[in-house]
Design a protein around this motif. Sequence first.
Motif, PDB file in Angstrom:
ATOM      1  N   ASN A   1      34.882  44.165  32.309  1.00  0.00           N
ATOM      2  CA  ASN A   1      36.053  43.599  31.660  1.00  0.00           C
ATOM      3  C   ASN A   1      37.210  43.478  32.639  1.00  0.00           C
ATOM      4  OD1 ASN A   1      38.668  43.863  29.885  1.00  0.00           O
ATOM      5  ND2 ASN A   1      37.026  43.194  28.508  1.00  0.00           N
ATOM      6  N   GLN A   2      37.973  42.406  32.520  1.00  0.00           N
ATOM      7  CA  GLN A   2      39.075  42.145  33.443  1.00  0.00           C
ATOM      8  C   GLN A   2      40.344  42.919  33.084  1.00  0.00           C
ATOM      9  OE1 GLN A   2      37.776  37.519  33.170  1.00  0.00           O
ATOM     10  NE2 GLN A   2      39.778  37.806  34.088  1.00  0.00           N
ATOM     11  N   MET A   3      40.531  43.222  31.788  1.00  0.00           N
ATOM     12  CA  MET A   3      41.808  43.767  31.309  1.00  0.00           C
ATOM     13  C   MET A   3      41.544  45.060  30.551  1.00  0.00           C
ATOM     14  SD  MET A   3      44.066  41.600  32.449  1.00  0.00           S
ATOM     15  CE  MET A   3      45.496  42.127  31.547  1.00  0.00           C
TER      16      MET A   3
ATOM     17  N   GLY B   1      34.257  36.875  36.111  1.00  0.00           N
ATOM     18  CA  GLY B   1      34.869  36.859  34.782  1.00  0.00           C
ATOM     19  C   GLY B   1      35.467  35.498  34.480  1.00  0.00           C
ATOM     20  N   PHE B   2      36.343  35.043  35.389  1.00  0.00           N
ATOM     21  CA  PHE B   2      36.967  33.710  35.275  1.00  0.00           C
ATOM     22  C   PHE B   2      37.731  33.529  33.966  1.00  0.00           C
ATOM     23  CE2 PHE B   2      32.955  33.144  37.749  1.00  0.00           C
ATOM     24  CZ  PHE B   2      33.548  33.047  38.990  1.00  0.00           C
ATOM     25  N   GLY B   3      38.114  34.648  33.335  1.00  0.00           N
ATOM     26  CA  GLY B   3      38.837  34.566  32.066  1.00  0.00           C
ATOM     27  C   GLY B   3      37.947  34.870  30.873  1.00  0.00           C
ATOM     28  N   GLY B   4      36.644  34.806  31.057  1.00  0.00           N
ATOM     29  CA  GLY B   4      35.726  35.090  29.957  1.00  0.00           C
ATOM     30  C   GLY B   4      35.666  36.567  29.608  1.00  0.00           C
ATOM     31  N   LYS B   5      36.140  37.417  30.533  1.00  0.00           N
ATOM     32  CA  LYS B   5      36.106  38.861  30.280  1.00  0.00           C
ATOM     33  C   LYS B   5      37.509  39.446  30.170  1.00  0.00           C
ATOM     34  CE  LYS B   5      31.586  39.418  32.484  1.00  0.00           C
ATOM     35  NZ  LYS B   5      30.912  39.777  33.758  1.00  0.00           N
ATOM     36  N   LEU B   6      38.463  38.601  29.755  1.00  0.00           N
ATOM     37  CA  LEU B   6      39.819  39.114  29.532  1.00  0.00           C
ATOM     38  C   LEU B   6      39.884  39.945  28.257  1.00  0.00           C
ATOM     39  CD1 LEU B   6      41.893  35.856  30.247  1.00  0.00           C
ATOM     40  CD2 LEU B   6      42.028  37.952  31.579  1.00  0.00           C
ATOM     41  N   PHE B   7      38.952  39.703  27.362  1.00  0.00           N
ATOM     42  CA  PHE B   7      39.089  40.220  26.000  1.00  0.00           C
ATOM     43  C   PHE B   7      37.896  41.072  25.601  1.00  0.00           C
ATOM     44  CE2 PHE B   7      40.635  35.799  26.315  1.00  0.00           C
ATOM     45  CZ  PHE B   7      41.991  36.079  26.345  1.00  0.00           C
TER      46      PHE B   7
ATOM     47  N   ASN C   1      39.487  29.571  24.847  1.00  0.00           N
ATOM     48  CA  ASN C   1      40.437  30.532  25.403  1.00  0.00           C
ATOM     49  C   ASN C   1      40.527  30.335  26.910  1.00  0.00           C
ATOM     50  OD1 ASN C   1      42.207  32.798  25.545  1.00  0.00           O
ATOM     51  ND2 ASN C   1      41.228  33.581  23.698  1.00  0.00           N
ATOM     52  N   ALA C   2      41.135  31.315  27.572  1.00  0.00           N
ATOM     53  CA  ALA C   2      41.439  31.172  28.997  1.00  0.00           C
ATOM     54  C   ALA C   2      40.184  31.035  29.849  1.00  0.00           C
ATOM     55  CB  ALA C   2      42.239  32.382  29.461  1.00  0.00           C
ATOM     56  N   MET C   3      40.204  30.081  30.742  1.00  0.00           N
ATOM     57  CA  MET C   3      39.239  30.030  31.832  1.00  0.00           C
ATOM     58  C   MET C   3      40.047  29.679  33.082  1.00  0.00           C
ATOM     59  SD  MET C   3      35.667  27.917  32.117  1.00  0.00           S
ATOM     60  CE  MET C   3      35.291  26.979  33.601  1.00  0.00           C
ATOM     61  N   ARG C   4      39.704  30.270  34.174  1.00  0.00           N
ATOM     62  CA  ARG C   4      40.432  30.164  35.452  1.00  0.00           C
ATOM     63  C   ARG C   4      41.459  29.025  35.481  1.00  0.00           C
ATOM     64  NH1 ARG C   4      37.166  30.616  41.148  1.00  0.00           N
ATOM     65  NH2 ARG C   4      38.780  31.663  42.347  1.00  0.00           N
ATOM     66  N   ALA C   5      42.714  29.406  35.680  1.00  0.00           N
ATOM     67  CA  ALA C   5      43.844  28.476  35.629  1.00  0.00           C
ATOM     68  C   ALA C   5      43.893  27.720  34.305  1.00  0.00           C
ATOM     69  CB  ALA C   5      43.839  27.500  36.801  1.00  0.00           C
ATOM     70  N   PRO C   6      43.880  28.478  33.194  1.00  0.00           N
ATOM     71  CA  PRO C   6      43.981  27.804  31.902  1.00  0.00           C
ATOM     72  C   PRO C   6      45.245  26.956  31.884  1.00  0.00           C
ATOM     73  CG  PRO C   6      44.479  30.159  31.680  1.00  0.00           C
ATOM     74  CD  PRO C   6      43.940  29.941  33.060  1.00  0.00           C
ATOM     75  N   GLY C   7      45.169  25.772  31.340  1.00  0.00           N
ATOM     76  CA  GLY C   7      46.319  24.865  31.357  1.00  0.00           C
ATOM     77  C   GLY C   7      46.294  23.977  32.581  1.00  0.00           C
TER      78      GLY C   7
ATOM     79  N   SER D   1      43.315  41.886  35.847  1.00  0.00           N
ATOM     80  CA  SER D   1      42.929  40.669  36.567  1.00  0.00           C
ATOM     81  C   SER D   1      42.951  39.484  35.623  1.00  0.00           C
ATOM     82  CB  SER D   1      41.516  40.817  37.141  1.00  0.00           C
ATOM     83  OG  SER D   1      41.473  41.833  38.101  1.00  0.00           O
ATOM     84  N   GLY D   2      43.979  38.684  35.728  1.00  0.00           N
ATOM     85  CA  GLY D   2      44.060  37.465  34.928  1.00  0.00           C
ATOM     86  C   GLY D   2      45.147  36.601  35.505  1.00  0.00           C
ATOM     87  N   GLY D   3      45.067  35.323  35.188  1.00  0.00           N
ATOM     88  CA  GLY D   3      46.168  34.421  35.509  1.00  0.00           C
ATOM     89  C   GLY D   3      46.665  34.463  36.936  1.00  0.00           C
ATOM     90  N   GLN D   4      45.836  34.822  37.870  1.00  0.00           N
ATOM     91  CA  GLN D   4      46.140  35.013  39.299  1.00  0.00           C
ATOM     92  C   GLN D   4      47.345  35.931  39.517  1.00  0.00           C
ATOM     93  OE1 GLN D   4      46.716  31.377  41.642  1.00  0.00           O
ATOM     94  NE2 GLN D   4      48.866  31.207  41.148  1.00  0.00           N
TER      95      GLN D   4
ATOM     96  N   GLY E   1      44.159  32.792  43.547  1.00  0.00           N
ATOM     97  CA  GLY E   1      42.802  32.647  43.018  1.00  0.00           C
ATOM     98  C   GLY E   1      42.640  31.468  42.071  1.00  0.00           C
ATOM     99  N   GLU E   2      43.714  31.105  41.396  1.00  0.00           N
ATOM    100  CA  GLU E   2      43.634  29.956  40.497  1.00  0.00           C
ATOM    101  C   GLU E   2      44.197  28.697  41.144  1.00  0.00           C
ATOM    102  OE1 GLU E   2      43.500  32.297  36.298  1.00  0.00           O
ATOM    103  OE2 GLU E   2      45.435  31.494  36.848  1.00  0.00           O
ATOM    104  N   LEU E   3      45.198  28.903  42.005  1.00  0.00           N
ATOM    105  CA  LEU E   3      45.770  27.753  42.724  1.00  0.00           C
ATOM    106  C   LEU E   3      44.671  26.943  43.415  1.00  0.00           C
ATOM    107  CD1 LEU E   3      48.367  26.310  43.792  1.00  0.00           C
ATOM    108  CD2 LEU E   3      48.178  27.790  45.811  1.00  0.00           C
TER     109      LEU E   3
HETATM  110 MO1  MOS Z   1      42.157  34.149  34.087  1.00  0.00          MO
HETATM  111  S1  MOS Z   1      41.562  32.535  33.014  1.00  0.00           S
HETATM  112  O1  MOS Z   1      43.517  34.640  33.175  1.00  0.00           O
HETATM  113  O2  MOS Z   1      40.917  35.258  34.200  1.00  0.00           O
END
Ligand code: MOS
Length: 733
Positions: free
Chosen positions: A211-213, A242-248, A348-354, A507-510, A692-694
């Motif tokens: 898990n990232q968070m 994870g790429f955001g899939g393991k934030l939650f 939901n979030a995936m690397r550089a959501p938005g 680890s999220g959102g760079q 990481g997202e840039l």
């Molecule tokens: Mo990132 S999509 O917040 O792991």
Amino acid sequence: MKFDTPATTNPIDQLKVVGVSTSRIDGPLKTTGTAPYAYERHDVVPNQAYGYVVGAGIGKGRIASLSVAAAKAAPGVLAVVTADNAGKLGKGRLNIAKLLGGPEIDHYHQAVALVVAESFEQARAAAQLIRVEYERGEGRFDLAQAKAAMGDAADAKKEDSNVGDFAAAFAAAPVKLDETYRTPDQSHAMMEPHATVAAWEGDRLTVWTSNQMVDWTTGDLARTLGMPKEKVRLISPFVGGGFGGKLFLRADTLLAALGARAAGRPVKVALQRPLMMNNTTHRPATIQRIRIGATADGRITAIAHESWSGNLPDGKPENAVDQTRLLYAGANRLTGNRLAVLDLPEGNAMRAPGEAPGLMALEIAMDEMAERLGLDPVEFRIRNDTQVDPEKPERPFSKRQLVECLRVGAERFGWDKRNPRPGATRDGDWLVGIGMAAAFRNNLLTKSAARVRLDTRGVVTVETDMTDIGTGSYTIIAQTAAEMMGVGLDRVVVRLGDSSFPVSAGSGGQWGANNATAGVYAACVKLREAVAQRLGVNSADAQFADGQVRSGNRSVPLAQAAGGGELSAEDAIEYGDLGKRYQQSTFGGHFVEVAVDAATGETRVRRMLAVCAAGRILNPLSARSQVIGAMTMGVGAALMEELAVDTRSGFFVNHDLAGYEVPVHADIPHQEVIFLDETDPISSPMKAKGVGELGLCGVGAAVANAVYNATGVRVRDYPVTLDKLLDRLPPLA
Ligand code: MOS
């Protein structure tokens, strides 16, 4: 430590360890198979049983009957968990749909049962014996249809951002564009599946998971189970992507806990690969309308970006317009995200959501606009640079080197050799083209804590619940502590990913690199004070270097400070309103050369370059790895990745790694990454930001623009697959 004024000179600026390319300190563990992932934690607790998850076979509706008798009677079966016997479950704050469905079914492959058995094979075999009868409901699965039903009345929504008078300025603009772009649903498709080992000891629960968070998920697990957070311990030291899939919190963790309670012994659960893409989260598809109006000399006077995307009723739309609020100048602006309620699995979030999908659209639009203006695409972007937030001109960017990134990139890539006429450059049967795009991703500030300890051997141990998802967190945290305490990396031990450690940014959102190291910095400042006090020196003028503490002409080994007993210090970095007074973002330029087979439409990427301006680069080696990984992901987004929606039944059809295509080594050519020399004293005492997202943001459009330059075919519907090119390619020579 409160950080609310720009950073002045501090020990990090020595750059003896920080800023130096450093191989990952966890590398030897990874390469020798001794950095265990969650499903491999065979040794942490004895007597582990195996869980197998059953997912719903409909996209929307309810369970009419669920029969588990045959499964329960099957060999080796210890328990079957369903919503009927799981007890009252709450919902995690960050979960959109329930993780254990029934009787209502919210989305396809929502978990409806867990079978626990002595062996994995027994659990899997018994799972086949579960009979579920469904009452199929009316589901909404088609984004285009949902958007059409919403109509254009959406133009004046209150969540829109409106500046000036877009409509009037657009109408008056001599050169304009009004186009619609589509990005598909995408899956994180990380290598390590969601997996958990859960064990109860009385009313206390421990989960070894991926898990990232750590803090978010510990809280959500406790909330879902209706127990105090203090009684849940979550351990996630190594995360295989994870790429955001393991934030939650996801179903593997909840079901392992429920399965362990039902079976009365530890249980491990990995989401089966074919279940993951519909059971977990994904990046939602978007339909994006972009309008740009400019003067004849290429100054933007009007810009509008509206994005429609789907989600379950409690979900949010993809924030695909965010970068358009900040990237280019222009007095008249309209941006808005619209939610189309769909019954597909949760978005939901995936690397550089938005920004990732947003720039895939915006940066094609900019390329098209440049062409209509007869301007070079690099020059068009430079002409519309802004050093302030264009919506709130009183807010400057803390640092903004977009123009420098584009100039350096153009020079290093040989942009001047590009033939601006599309479809006109050949190499045998290949149509060759180059394209570029701007990169943009916000830099987010969030509180982050750490504890540092000094022992009698002079070893510094850092403990924080920060995670390393393959990004290099262990290493940059070790570099930070080594720099601060004046010791070599061999004197630093880093322990991560445990909810019993101080709460980090995660680890999220760079945001991980800058915030987590800044938290370690804060704790080290405290430890230095404790050391100075113990040694009876003034902390203000004490120098920490070479394992010694120097003050005046006195020099004492650092370890001596621990002589009277281990020293320990804990602190957090916390932010004041600097982030509000300044706009903090990261910038870059992506340059790509492609060749498209004139007969088959197959696109091959030939060269890629990213130039990034993202504050201080803490470890150029691991930062480069992050960026080339992101560039690779961007090639996938441009050319391959798409979750195909069955709009009748409401599920992603290609839900495994065979059907969901991502680039392999043979798809990826030489990649180059340049980091501009930059420090940002507004971001934190580390003066760093995220990369990481840039590295992903803008890549898709750079590839699509290169394909256009190669072929003259403009594809506005990702991925740019050969079927979209084939009938429109210039004739073979
Ligand atoms: Mo990132 S999509 O917040 O792991």
